[in-house]
Design a protein around this motif. Sequence first.
Motif, mmCIF file in Angstrom:
data_model
loop_
_atom_site.group_PDB
_atom_site.id
_atom_site.type_symbol
_atom_site.label_atom_id
_atom_site.label_comp_id
_atom_site.label_asym_id
_atom_site.label_seq_id
_atom_site.Cartn_x
_atom_site.Cartn_y
_atom_site.Cartn_z
ATOM 1 N N ARG A 187 0.868 -1.182 0.000
ATOM 2 C CA ARG A 187 0.000 0.000 0.000
ATOM 3 C C ARG A 187 0.898 1.224 0.000
ATOM 4 N N SER A 188 1.065 1.813 -1.178
ATOM 5 C CA SER A 188 1.960 2.964 -1.308
ATOM 6 C C SER A 188 1.424 3.904 -2.377
ATOM 7 N N ASN A 189 2.034 5.065 -2.483
ATOM 8 C CA ASN A 189 1.556 6.075 -3.426
ATOM 9 C C ASN A 189 1.733 5.657 -4.884
ATOM 10 N N THR A 190 2.654 4.713 -5.152
ATOM 11 C CA THR A 190 2.857 4.287 -6.534
ATOM 12 C C THR A 190 1.662 3.503 -7.078
ATOM 13 N N THR A 191 0.767 3.081 -6.204
ATOM 14 C CA THR A 191 -0.428 2.345 -6.621
ATOM 15 C C THR A 191 -1.594 3.287 -6.887
ATOM 16 N N VAL A 192 -1.302 4.576 -7.001
ATOM 17 C CA VAL A 192 -2.331 5.606 -7.061
ATOM 18 C C VAL A 192 -3.336 5.399 -8.195
ATOM 19 N N ALA A 193 -2.902 4.888 -9.351
ATOM 20 C CA ALA A 193 -3.835 4.723 -10.479
ATOM 21 C C ALA A 193 -4.982 3.786 -10.102
ATOM 22 N N TYR A 194 -4.676 2.738 -9.354
ATOM 23 C CA TYR A 194 -5.720 1.806 -8.917
ATOM 24 C C TYR A 194 -6.624 2.458 -7.871
ATOM 25 N N TYR A 195 -6.016 3.231 -6.947
ATOM 26 C CA TYR A 195 -6.820 3.922 -5.936
ATOM 27 C C TYR A 195 -7.808 4.893 -6.595
ATOM 28 N N ILE A 196 -7.324 5.624 -7.596
ATOM 29 C CA ILE A 196 -8.182 6.583 -8.297
ATOM 30 C C ILE A 196 -9.271 5.845 -9.071
ATOM 31 N N ALA A 197 -8.906 4.782 -9.777
ATOM 32 C CA ALA A 197 -9.886 4.054 -10.598
ATOM 33 C C ALA A 197 -10.998 3.453 -9.747
ATOM 34 N N VAL A 198 -10.660 3.045 -8.504
ATOM 35 C CA VAL A 198 -11.682 2.525 -7.586
ATOM 36 C C VAL A 198 -12.488 3.674 -6.981
ATOM 37 N N SER A 199 -11.788 4.663 -6.433
ATOM 38 C CA SER A 199 -12.450 5.744 -5.694
ATOM 39 C C SER A 199 -13.337 6.617 -6.575
ATOM 40 N N LYS A 200 -12.923 6.860 -7.808
ATOM 41 C CA LYS A 200 -13.693 7.725 -8.706
ATOM 42 C C LYS A 200 -14.686 6.944 -9.573
ATOM 43 N N GLY A 201 -14.773 5.637 -9.361
ATOM 44 C CA GLY A 201 -15.784 4.839 -10.063
ATOM 45 C C GLY A 201 -15.441 4.460 -11.491
ATOM 46 N N PHE A 202 -14.162 4.596 -11.884
ATOM 47 C CA PHE A 202 -13.800 4.298 -13.274
ATOM 48 C C PHE A 202 -13.906 2.803 -13.581
ATOM 49 N N PHE A 203 -13.553 1.960 -12.613
ATOM 50 C CA PHE A 203 -13.704 0.515 -12.823
ATOM 51 C C PHE A 203 -15.186 0.145 -12.922
ATOM 52 N N ARG A 204 -15.996 0.747 -12.053
ATOM 53 C CA ARG A 204 -17.428 0.415 -12.066
ATOM 54 C C ARG A 204 -18.081 0.873 -13.368
ATOM 55 N N GLU A 205 -17.628 1.992 -13.909
ATOM 56 C CA GLU A 205 -18.138 2.450 -15.211
ATOM 57 C C GLU A 205 -17.917 1.397 -16.293
ATOM 58 N N LYS A 206 -16.831 0.621 -16.148
ATOM 59 C CA LYS A 206 -16.494 -0.405 -17.132
ATOM 60 C C LYS A 206 -17.060 -1.771 -16.760
ATOM 61 N N GLY A 207 -17.918 -1.806 -15.744
ATOM 62 C CA GLY A 207 -18.607 -3.051 -15.393
ATOM 63 C C GLY A 207 -17.919 -3.901 -14.353
ATOM 64 N N PHE A 208 -16.987 -3.312 -13.576
ATOM 65 C CA PHE A 208 -16.240 -4.077 -12.583
ATOM 66 C C PHE A 208 -16.532 -3.611 -11.162
ATOM 67 N N ASP A 209 -16.659 -4.573 -10.266
ATOM 68 C CA ASP A 209 -16.635 -4.312 -8.833
ATOM 69 C C ASP A 209 -15.290 -4.856 -8.356
ATOM 70 N N VAL A 210 -14.335 -3.946 -8.094
ATOM 71 C CA VAL A 210 -12.944 -4.343 -7.861
ATOM 72 C C VAL A 210 -12.636 -4.454 -6.376
ATOM 73 N N GLU A 211 -11.989 -5.560 -6.027
ATOM 74 C CA GLU A 211 -11.422 -5.732 -4.696
ATOM 75 C C GLU A 211 -9.907 -5.692 -4.841
ATOM 76 N N LEU A 212 -9.274 -4.686 -4.248
ATOM 77 C CA LEU A 212 -7.817 -4.603 -4.249
ATOM 78 C C LEU A 212 -7.279 -5.426 -3.086
ATOM 79 N N ILE A 213 -6.390 -6.370 -3.398
ATOM 80 C CA ILE A 213 -5.810 -7.192 -2.345
ATOM 81 C C ILE A 213 -4.300 -7.019 -2.351
ATOM 82 N N GLN A 214 -3.712 -7.056 -1.168
ATOM 83 C CA GLN A 214 -2.264 -6.924 -1.036
ATOM 84 C C GLN A 214 -1.665 -8.294 -0.779
ATOM 85 N N THR A 215 -0.706 -8.671 -1.607
ATOM 86 C CA THR A 215 -0.108 -9.993 -1.463
ATOM 87 C C THR A 215 1.322 -9.990 -1.976
ATOM 88 N N ASN A 216 2.068 -10.994 -1.578
ATOM 89 C CA ASN A 216 3.419 -11.191 -2.082
ATOM 90 C C ASN A 216 3.380 -11.314 -3.605
#
Length: 325
Positions: free
Chosen positions: A46-75
């Motif tokens: 979880r860092s600032n370099t992941t900002v594009a995903y944070y924006i796409a989720v928070s501003k609804g861009f993924f949902r506009e394209k038909g996705f309900d996105v779950e961001l998961i942090q993993t190795n």
Amino acid sequence: MSAAMLTDRNHYWRWIWLAFLVNLALFPAEALHAQIQKIRISTSSRSNTTVAYYIAVSKGFFREKGFDVELIQTNPRLGAMALMNGDIAFTGSFVSTVRGILQGLPLKIVLVALPKGVYYLIVRPEIKDVQDLRGKKLGVSTLKGSDHLVAEEMLRAKGFNPALLQPIGLGDTSVRAQAIATGVVDVVALSPPHDLIAQQMGAKVLAGPPEVGMPASGMITSDRLLKENPQMVKRGLRALLKANRFIDENRQETTRVLLHWVKQTPEIAARSYDLELKTIRKDGQMTDAEIESFIERLGDKKRPLDEVRDFSLVRQALKELEANK
């Protein structure tokens, strides 16, 4: 059936057909999915370099394209396996996953968000000179991950042999910042905002940022998904491209979203935007020369570029976004 009844029935169906046409006009095709598709996307920290995903989720861009996105942090290694198994659709973990591609994993880079991640070499306050690091511990996310490679490059640039250090895998960026502050390790490479957070806890900067950083964020998917459902991949790409443009054009709102996803002060978030996020690639691509140089720096087995990256869908997505302006 009487003529009057036939007329009424015809009027009824005309109104139904008219309503259907109005709905088509009001709602774009991508919004008319019969069901929003639930997908998972992995990131390594979880860092600032992941900002594009944070924006796409928070501003609804993924949902506009038909996705309900779950961001998961993993190795990253687990993320690559999950990608191949179909448990996740995309990963934003970049360097470690690309190393897996070079070793033969059936995955492709389909978008690059940040081609040059910003890192600082952070050391314990008692370290006065780079040569004081002999025999000390280097905290890294994963062995030969992006921060590890950049740390080695910065150390070599200062005349120090990184083989004299003991690398310790610690995982998430915030954990590495805490580890340098508490003395668990003696040196780390940290990206914003964690470089400043570590300094606020007593650590200090020895070097950075590097002249040539490692790609820090993008989108990687499986060869299988590219073959079986390219339209799904393209919808994901359009969401991220829209996020990249939003980031470039909206400093204040981007920093506000960062504050929601990553613990930091408004001043640190704003600095991160100015220092790093303004370099985001709005077209989502790297040149072949840039990718060749990146692969060379990884020092792994080479593969033909067509087996490493596929930007054909992101180019199509760009054209579609331009056409819909």
